[in-house]
Design an enzyme around this catalytic site. Structure first.
Site, PDB file in Angstrom:
ATOM      1  N   ASP A 159       3.318   2.297  -2.243  1.00  0.00           N
ATOM      2  CA  ASP A 159       2.169   1.321  -1.946  1.00  0.00           C
ATOM      3  C   ASP A 159       1.086   1.765  -3.314  1.00  0.00           C
ATOM      4  O   ASP A 159       0.708   2.882  -3.366  1.00  0.00           O
ATOM      5  CB  ASP A 159       1.476   1.225  -0.678  1.00  0.00           C
ATOM      6  CG  ASP A 159       0.604  -0.241  -0.735  1.00  0.00           C
ATOM      7  OD1 ASP A 159       0.951  -1.104   0.302  1.00  0.00           O
ATOM      8  OD2 ASP A 159      -0.458  -0.193  -1.302  1.00  0.00           O
ATOM      9  N   HIS A 191       8.159  -7.769   3.059  1.00  0.00           N
ATOM     10  CA  HIS A 191       8.006  -6.142   2.939  1.00  0.00           C
ATOM     11  C   HIS A 191       7.701  -5.442   4.186  1.00  0.00           C
ATOM     12  O   HIS A 191       7.028  -6.272   4.909  1.00  0.00           O
ATOM     13  CB  HIS A 191       7.188  -5.826   1.707  1.00  0.00           C
ATOM     14  CG  HIS A 191       5.605  -6.249   1.710  1.00  0.00           C
ATOM     15  ND1 HIS A 191       5.264  -7.716   1.365  1.00  0.00           N
ATOM     16  CD2 HIS A 191       4.557  -5.727   2.371  1.00  0.00           C
ATOM     17  CE1 HIS A 191       4.153  -7.818   1.703  1.00  0.00           C
ATOM     18  NE2 HIS A 191       3.739  -6.680   2.006  1.00  0.00           N
ATOM     19  N   HIS A 212       5.720  -2.041   5.766  1.00  0.00           N
ATOM     20  CA  HIS A 212       5.251  -0.615   5.307  1.00  0.00           C
ATOM     21  C   HIS A 212       5.824   0.345   5.980  1.00  0.00           C
ATOM     22  O   HIS A 212       5.940   0.202   7.335  1.00  0.00           O
ATOM     23  CB  HIS A 212       3.704  -0.875   5.839  1.00  0.00           C
ATOM     24  CG  HIS A 212       2.955  -2.078   4.976  1.00  0.00           C
ATOM     25  ND1 HIS A 212       2.103  -1.984   3.989  1.00  0.00           N
ATOM     26  CD2 HIS A 212       2.847  -3.471   5.034  1.00  0.00           C
ATOM     27  CE1 HIS A 212       1.582  -3.010   3.455  1.00  0.00           C
ATOM     28  NE2 HIS A 212       2.262  -3.984   4.088  1.00  0.00           N
TER      29      HIS A 212
HETATM   30  P1  5GP Z   1       0.505  -7.449   2.826  1.00  0.00           P
HETATM   31  O1  5GP Z   1       1.040  -8.244   2.019  1.00  0.00           O
HETATM   32  O2  5GP Z   1       1.496  -6.697   3.802  1.00  0.00           O
HETATM   33  O3  5GP Z   1      -1.000  -7.783   3.539  1.00  0.00           O
HETATM   34  O4  5GP Z   1      -0.175  -6.224   1.793  1.00  0.00           O
HETATM   35  C1  5GP Z   1       0.450  -6.033   0.356  1.00  0.00           C
HETATM   36  C2  5GP Z   1       0.567  -4.460   0.185  1.00  0.00           C
HETATM   37  O5  5GP Z   1       1.130  -4.423  -1.150  1.00  0.00           O
HETATM   38  C3  5GP Z   1      -0.812  -3.814  -0.065  1.00  0.00           C
HETATM   39  O6  5GP Z   1      -0.829  -2.765   0.940  1.00  0.00           O
HETATM   40  C4  5GP Z   1      -1.118  -3.449  -1.402  1.00  0.00           C
HETATM   41  O7  5GP Z   1      -1.824  -2.244  -1.606  1.00  0.00           O
HETATM   42  C5  5GP Z   1       0.298  -3.376  -1.820  1.00  0.00           C
HETATM   43  N1  5GP Z   1       0.207  -4.146  -3.093  1.00  0.00           N
HETATM   44  C6  5GP Z   1      -0.233  -5.201  -3.717  1.00  0.00           C
HETATM   45  N2  5GP Z   1       0.225  -5.281  -5.008  1.00  0.00           N
HETATM   46  C7  5GP Z   1       0.903  -4.333  -5.498  1.00  0.00           C
HETATM   47  C8  5GP Z   1       1.439  -3.742  -6.632  1.00  0.00           C
HETATM   48  O8  5GP Z   1       1.439  -4.376  -7.918  1.00  0.00           O
HETATM   49  N3  5GP Z   1       2.287  -2.669  -6.651  1.00  0.00           N
HETATM   50  C9  5GP Z   1       2.254  -1.665  -5.507  1.00  0.00           C
HETATM   51  N4  5GP Z   1       3.005  -0.757  -5.549  1.00  0.00           N
HETATM   52  N5  5GP Z   1       1.923  -2.255  -4.216  1.00  0.00           N
HETATM   53  C10 5GP Z   1       1.063  -3.280  -4.119  1.00  0.00           C
END
Ligand code: 5GP
Length: 131
Positions: free
Chosen positions: A29, A93, A95
């Site tokens: 992340d 996804h 975590h």
């Molecule tokens: P969620 O959709 O589960 O609420 O959060 C999305 C997660 O993806 C976040 O923890 C964020 O930091 C991560 N994230 C968003 N865009 C990117 C990216 O371009 N690259 C990476 N490695 N992580 C990302």
């Protein structure tokens, strides 16, 4: 249009890759809540994790388990915690977060500030342990 996570899995956007097979992809992340915070995605585009069919969800969890074993091997932690939100990126996804205590999985606070070199080192270590 491809999601940002599809572009990452396709190598069109850089990431710190942790593991991959024909169906799934794992990478660090970019805003980790703990060292080694990893995302596991299906290469197939599905928005919501719980729309994935049972068989594929089972395979995804088995893949995530292998990633967690590799995380446990290189990061000092009591457990690898698992969270599903998907509020930010519309590509399913999981975590996977190495934790010592409950508050290590807090998403609402300041994220860790790790350099690209540090992220690269962590990803390489986990990748080398992935079986
Ligand atoms: P969620 O959709 O589960 O609420 O959060 C999305 C997660 O993806 C976040 O923890 C964020 O930091 C991560 N994230 C968003 N865009 C990117 C990216 O371009 N690259 C990476 N490695 N992580 C990302």
């Amino acid at each position: 249009m491809a999601t940002i996570f599809s572009k990452i899995a396709a190598g069109e956007i850089p990431c710190h890759k942790v593991a991959e097979n024909e169906e799934f992809f794992a990478f660090l992340d970019i805003n980790p809540v703990a060292v080694g915070h990893t995302l596991v995605i299906p290469k197939k585009e599905v928005d919501y994790l719980f729309d994935i069919d049972d068989a594929m969800l089972g395979r995804m969890m088995a893949f995530a388990k292998r990633v967690a074993r590799a995380q446990e091997a290189v990061i000092t932690c009591k457990r690898v915690g698992l969270a599903v939100m998907g509020l930010e990126v519309p590509h399913a996804h999981i975590h996977l977060i190495p934790i010592q205590k409950e508050s290590d999985m807090y998403f609402g606070g300041a994220k860790l500030k790790l350099s690209a070199e540090e992220l690269d080192k962590i990803a390489t270590q986990i990748r080398n342990e992935f079986k």
